[in-house]
Design a protein around this motif. Structure first.
Motif: not given
Length: 357
Positions: A142-171
């Motif tokens: 399970l993971g969000l590997p988009e940064v390794t592709l030169g992208l970022l999670p673009g389907g809500g991952g950067t917003q839902r994940l920190p709201r679920l587990i906190g900014l530090e763990k999500a980052a």
């Protein structure tokens, strides 16, 4: 049981107990990958679920042996060459985001039952569901590997994940692109339950029937991001400074994706409205798709590597698959290389030799 309704990439069928089963099955693919058709289908199936009077909720699962591998790299790599305007890129990038938002606000509880690996957009789909259960198998990733592709999670991952587990763990997960197994995902709160394969659908259906809640925590008035958000909070300001320094050291400002991901994480969590937060993410993501860095990284690290690993035809020179990469000297972007090599099953070995030698 109602008649099965078939969409391009999935099907919908409501059972006698009121739980609708949504089976993902991308045609002519060995694994499920995100396609433009799937982007649209989730919006359509969300509308149908909302209007289905017999359905009390839904369970999303995969009709294949794994859940979802993420985006179609052969399609993504062509984004840059399409010469899209910023407006065109934004509009194209928001389709999946809007469909997932429709799903999580349809007014009925939605559970996701993951029978295998869920990466990128696959995990973002899970985050948009109200309940997440995955098979108890340490080989599942399970993971969000988009940064390794030169992208970022673009389907809500950067917003839902920190709201679920906190900014530090999500980052930590987003900036590294690191994969985790189901047990770790349960421990940090990304999934709600792990279960044997034979009880996967049963567990998801049980939650729908007994506890189903159709409202995400972040859509409840007064919701606060776990651990805090906003640079006016000292701990968050210090975290932002720490991560900014980490990105500058690791990537030397040569890669736009980690910087854009940081902006999404911190700017997006300062707003209380999820729809506004998702627009922040889409703006950053669409800009990256117009940058040649993402195209070059995908083409070099994944597509060309896959071509090189194919077995040569009879009579051609034989070669061995790339298994290990060695780097001598300072490695300013070591974190990115480690994540990319890990995704391609390559071992990275580094050796920092003193200048005096």
């Amino acid at each position: 049981m109602t008649d099965r309704i078939t969409f391009d990439t999935m099907s919908y069928q409501c059972q006698d107990n009121g739980v609708a089963l949504i089976a993902i099955n991308v045609k002519d693919r060995s694994v499920n990958v995100l396609t433009p058709e799937m982007h649209q289908d989730f919006g359509r199936v969300a509308d149908h679920l909302a209007q289905d009077e017999k359905a009390v909720g839904a369970v999303i699962y995969s009709a294949k042996s794994s859940f979802m591998a993420g985006g179609d790299l052969n399609r993504i790599v062509r984004y840059y060459d399409q010469g899209r305007t910023p407006k065109e890129a934004y509009e194209q990038s928001q389709t999946y985001t809007q469909s997932l938002r429709k799903l999580e606000t349809c007014g009925k509880p939605v559970a996701v039952a993951m029978n295998g690996t869920a990466l990128g957009g696959g995990l973002e789909l899970a985050l948009a569901c109200h309940y997440r259960v995955v098979v108890d198998n340490p080989k599942i990733l399970l993971g969000l590997p988009e940064v390794t592709l030169g992208l970022l999670p673009g389907g809500g991952g950067t917003q839902r994940l920190p709201r679920l587990i906190g900014l530090e763990k999500a980052a930590g997960l987003i900036l590294s692109g690191r994969h985790i197994n189901p047990e770790e995902a349960l421990e940090i709160g990304i999934v709600d339950a792990i279960t044997p394969l034979k009880t996967l659908l049963e567990t998801a259906e049980k939650w729908i029937l007994e506890k189903g809640n159709p409202t995400q925590p972040w859509d409840v008035r007064g919701f606060k991001v776990p651990g805090g958000s906003g640079l006016n909070q000292m701990a968050i300001g210090q975290l932002f400074q720490k991560l900014t320094l980490q990105v500058s050291v690791d990537f030397k400002y040569n890669y736009p994706a980690p910087i854009a991901a940081l902006r999404c994480l911190f700017n997006g969590t300062t707003v209380s409205n999820m729809d506004t937060a998702l627009k922040i993410e889409t703006k950053e993501f669409s800009a990256l798709t117009r940058d040649p860095v993402a195209r070059n990284m995908i083409r070099t690290l994944f597509l060309n590597k896959g071509t090189a690993d194919k077995k040569p035809k009879d009579g051609a020179a034989s070669h061995k698959s790339l298994k290990t990469v060695g780097l001598i000297g300072e490695v300013p972007y070591k974190g990115l290389l480690e994540a990319a090599c890990s995704k391609s099953d390559i071992t990275l070995v580094t050796e920092n030799i003193s200048k005096d030698v």
